[in-house]
Design a protein around this motif. Structure first.
Motif, PDB file in Angstrom:
ATOM      1  N   ARG A   5      80.043  17.877   0.129  1.00 31.02           N
ATOM      2  CA  ARG A   5      80.303  16.467   0.393  1.00 31.02           C
ATOM      3  C   ARG A   5      79.521  15.583  -0.576  1.00 31.02           C
ATOM      4  NH1 ARG A   5      83.060  14.732   4.147  1.00 31.02           N
ATOM      5  NH2 ARG A   5      82.808  12.766   5.277  1.00 31.02           N
ATOM      6  N   ILE A  16      84.637   7.086 -11.188  1.00 29.65           N
ATOM      7  CA  ILE A  16      85.052   5.688 -11.096  1.00 29.65           C
ATOM      8  C   ILE A  16      84.296   4.853 -12.124  1.00 29.65           C
ATOM      9  CG2 ILE A  16      84.961   3.636  -9.638  1.00 29.65           C
ATOM     10  CD1 ILE A  16      85.439   5.586  -7.237  1.00 29.65           C
ATOM     11  N   ARG A  19      85.677   5.665 -15.686  1.00 32.92           N
ATOM     12  CA  ARG A  19      87.053   5.243 -15.900  1.00 32.92           C
ATOM     13  C   ARG A  19      87.241   3.736 -15.792  1.00 32.92           C
ATOM     14  NH1 ARG A  19      90.262   9.386 -16.752  1.00 32.92           N
ATOM     15  NH2 ARG A  19      88.962  11.256 -16.887  1.00 32.92           N
TER      16      ARG A  19
ATOM     17  N   ILE B  13      82.065  -2.485  -8.332  1.00 26.73           N
ATOM     18  CA  ILE B  13      82.159  -1.215  -9.052  1.00 26.73           C
ATOM     19  C   ILE B  13      81.095  -1.144 -10.141  1.00 26.73           C
ATOM     20  CG2 ILE B  13      83.582   0.135 -10.641  1.00 26.73           C
ATOM     21  CD1 ILE B  13      86.001  -0.660  -8.999  1.00 26.73           C
ATOM     22  N   GLY B  60      84.442  15.203 -17.007  1.00 22.39           N
ATOM     23  CA  GLY B  60      85.138  13.923 -17.085  1.00 22.39           C
ATOM     24  C   GLY B  60      84.675  13.068 -18.251  1.00 22.39           C
ATOM     25  N   VAL B 126      81.041   7.021   6.168  1.00 21.40           N
ATOM     26  CA  VAL B 126      80.932   7.850   4.973  1.00 21.40           C
ATOM     27  C   VAL B 126      82.259   8.538   4.692  1.00 21.40           C
ATOM     28  CG1 VAL B 126      79.872   9.905   3.973  1.00 21.40           C
ATOM     29  CG2 VAL B 126      78.466   8.236   5.185  1.00 21.40           C
ATOM     30  N   ARG B 127      82.868   9.064   5.731  1.00 17.34           N
ATOM     31  CA  ARG B 127      84.138   9.773   5.531  1.00 17.34           C
ATOM     32  C   ARG B 127      85.189   8.828   4.962  1.00 17.34           C
ATOM     33  NH1 ARG B 127      84.367  13.241   9.348  1.00 17.34           N
ATOM     34  NH2 ARG B 127      84.236  11.572  10.896  1.00 17.34           N
ATOM     35  N   GLU B 128      85.252   7.653   5.555  1.00 20.90           N
ATOM     36  CA  GLU B 128      86.235   6.665   5.116  1.00 20.90           C
ATOM     37  C   GLU B 128      85.985   6.257   3.666  1.00 20.90           C
ATOM     38  OE1 GLU B 128      86.823   2.752   6.995  1.00 20.90           O
ATOM     39  OE2 GLU B 128      87.313   3.931   8.793  1.00 20.90           O
ATOM     40  N   LEU B 129      84.717   5.951   3.403  1.00 22.12           N
ATOM     41  CA  LEU B 129      84.355   5.523   2.061  1.00 22.12           C
ATOM     42  C   LEU B 129      84.669   6.605   1.040  1.00 22.12           C
ATOM     43  CD1 LEU B 129      82.910   3.352   0.370  1.00 22.12           C
ATOM     44  CD2 LEU B 129      80.821   4.673   0.666  1.00 22.12           C
ATOM     45  N   LEU B 130      84.314   7.814   1.377  1.00 21.67           N
ATOM     46  CA  LEU B 130      84.552   8.922   0.447  1.00 21.67           C
ATOM     47  C   LEU B 130      86.040   9.061   0.155  1.00 21.67           C
ATOM     48  CD1 LEU B 130      83.484  11.184  -1.211  1.00 21.67           C
ATOM     49  CD2 LEU B 130      83.405  12.638   0.813  1.00 21.67           C
ATOM     50  N   GLY B 132      88.271   6.709   0.253  1.00 18.57           N
ATOM     51  CA  GLY B 132      88.659   5.600  -0.615  1.00 18.57           C
ATOM     52  C   GLY B 132      88.206   5.822  -2.043  1.00 18.57           C
ATOM     53  N   LEU B 133      86.991   6.297  -2.199  1.00 21.72           N
ATOM     54  CA  LEU B 133      86.462   6.517  -3.549  1.00 21.72           C
ATOM     55  C   LEU B 133      87.268   7.579  -4.283  1.00 21.72           C
ATOM     56  CD1 LEU B 133      82.602   6.466  -2.911  1.00 21.72           C
ATOM     57  CD2 LEU B 133      83.996   4.722  -4.024  1.00 21.72           C
ATOM     58  N   GLU B 134      87.657   8.598  -3.550  1.00 24.54           N
ATOM     59  CA  GLU B 134      88.397   9.678  -4.217  1.00 24.54           C
ATOM     60  C   GLU B 134      89.791   9.215  -4.614  1.00 24.54           C
ATOM     61  OE1 GLU B 134      87.849  12.954  -1.476  1.00 24.54           O
ATOM     62  OE2 GLU B 134      86.269  13.772  -2.775  1.00 24.54           O
ATOM     63  N   LEU B 135      90.380   8.390  -3.774  1.00 23.43           N
ATOM     64  CA  LEU B 135      91.678   7.818  -4.141  1.00 23.43           C
ATOM     65  C   LEU B 135      91.537   6.965  -5.401  1.00 23.43           C
ATOM     66  CD1 LEU B 135      93.455   6.681  -0.846  1.00 23.43           C
ATOM     67  CD2 LEU B 135      94.297   8.263  -2.599  1.00 23.43           C
ATOM     68  N   LEU B 136      90.500   6.150  -5.384  1.00 21.41           N
ATOM     69  CA  LEU B 136      90.251   5.261  -6.514  1.00 21.41           C
ATOM     70  C   LEU B 136      90.039   6.078  -7.791  1.00 21.41           C
ATOM     71  CD1 LEU B 136      90.021   2.233  -6.674  1.00 21.41           C
ATOM     72  CD2 LEU B 136      87.549   2.418  -6.459  1.00 21.41           C
ATOM     73  N   ALA B 137      89.203   7.084  -7.672  1.00 19.31           N
ATOM     74  CA  ALA B 137      88.917   7.931  -8.833  1.00 19.31           C
ATOM     75  C   ALA B 137      90.192   8.593  -9.333  1.00 19.31           C
ATOM     76  CB  ALA B 137      87.868   8.989  -8.464  1.00 19.31           C
ATOM     77  N   LEU B 140      92.394   5.995 -11.112  1.00 23.78           N
ATOM     78  CA  LEU B 140      91.852   5.624 -12.420  1.00 23.78           C
ATOM     79  C   LEU B 140      92.004   6.768 -13.407  1.00 23.78           C
ATOM     80  CD1 LEU B 140      88.641   3.705 -11.347  1.00 23.78           C
ATOM     81  CD2 LEU B 140      90.549   2.778 -12.643  1.00 23.78           C
ATOM     82  N   ARG B 141      91.801   7.960 -12.913  1.00 25.45           N
ATOM     83  CA  ARG B 141      91.925   9.122 -13.791  1.00 25.45           C
ATOM     84  C   ARG B 141      93.350   9.192 -14.327  1.00 25.45           C
ATOM     85  NH1 ARG B 141      89.060  13.891 -14.407  1.00 25.45           N
ATOM     86  NH2 ARG B 141      87.620  13.345 -12.731  1.00 25.45           N
TER      87      ARG B 141
END
Lengths: 148, 148
Positions: A5, A16, A19, B13, B60, B126-130, B132-137, B140-141
């Motif tokens: 995690r 993020i 990018r 960001i 990356g 934390v779960r929610e944020l993570l 969101g961050l992974e979607l964002l990443a 962007l990727r």
DNA sequence: GAGTAAAGATTATCCGGATAACTGTTCTCC
DNA sequence: GGAGAACAGTTATCCGGATAATCTTTACTC
């Protein structure tokens, strides 16, 4: 927190960061700017002429970084520095006419960057994400090792 | 998106990027590492010896950045490069014994960094944020201008 | 008022990371 | 099998950003 995690979190943030900056760089290049410069210009637009110390605080980086960026913006003709009236140590930075002309296009680029960043997110998702990001930023700012 | 919202997003960001990196730097310094190095070491630990191209993809970042980091890790004795058996162009990077010894402490630092990053967040946040961050990443990727 | 501490700015030097250009190797295709 | 495209890696050079040290000016304190 378990390693998997933690790694996911750190990696997502790193990705993020890289990018978003790369995307910003490619967009700002259209205006002849490098990432970081936009923060200074927008801060000057939003809060008027100010010292480099204030700029550093607003931009969230250290004074030496501001010194260099401001000097480059100055030689680019976007910004000017004058000695502060009440303090011979301080220098007040302000936008030149040319700098002011760049603000509107810059704001458009800034919006486009944000839109591309959250492309594919619906309204609610963006709101939620933004809330989380601001909390995160606030927390990191609070426990940062930085001087500001 | 309106400017205020866009600015909030971009600024958050940027702040997270700078602060998270600063926090990482101060923690990694305990191990004599600079930010970026940990990604290479953890990738080597997770997926075994691999070429620099693969490392670049995993980390990356661009191949030239990997070249320099790997060279420094090599002179630090943490990593070694051998010519690939089947391809004289490629060099396979692997952990040395000394590098392997650093992995466990590094993993602990990595977890501590993540914990400090989300300090004050409860489990669900934390779960929610993570997520969101992974979607964002991911987004962007996908639309990045980078070569990888 | 003198002497010291603190603050604004700058310089020098480090780092990661990017692009562009170059080298050398492998692959492809005629 | 030979020519040219594609590819792994490296080097050079740019940028932002950090710290440490220095300089000048202001502020504090006795």
């Amino acid at each position: 927190m378990d390693f998997t995690r933690a790694d996911a979190l750190n990696t997502a943030i790193r990705t993020i960061a890289i990018r978003h900056r790369a995307l910003a760089a490619s967009m700002l290049a259209e205006l002849g700017l490098h990432p970081g410069h936009e923060v200074v210009l927008l801060a000057l637009d939003a809060h008027g002429p100010q010292t480099q110390k204030q700029l550093a605080a607003e931009a969230g980086c250290e004074p030496p970084s501001i010194t260099v960026m401001v000097r480059k913006l100055e030689t680019a003709g976007l910004v000017e520095r004058v000695a502060a009236a009440d303090d011979a140590r301080a220098r007040v930075v302000s936008l030149t006419g040319q700098g002011r002309e760049l603000i509107e296009p810059l704001r458009r680029v800034w919006v486009r960057l944000a839109e591309e960043t959250v492309e594919g997110f619906d309204e609610d998702a963006v709101r939620e994400l933004l809330g989380g990001l601001e909390l995160l930023a606030g927390g990191l700012r609070a426990r940062g090792r930085l001087r500001l």
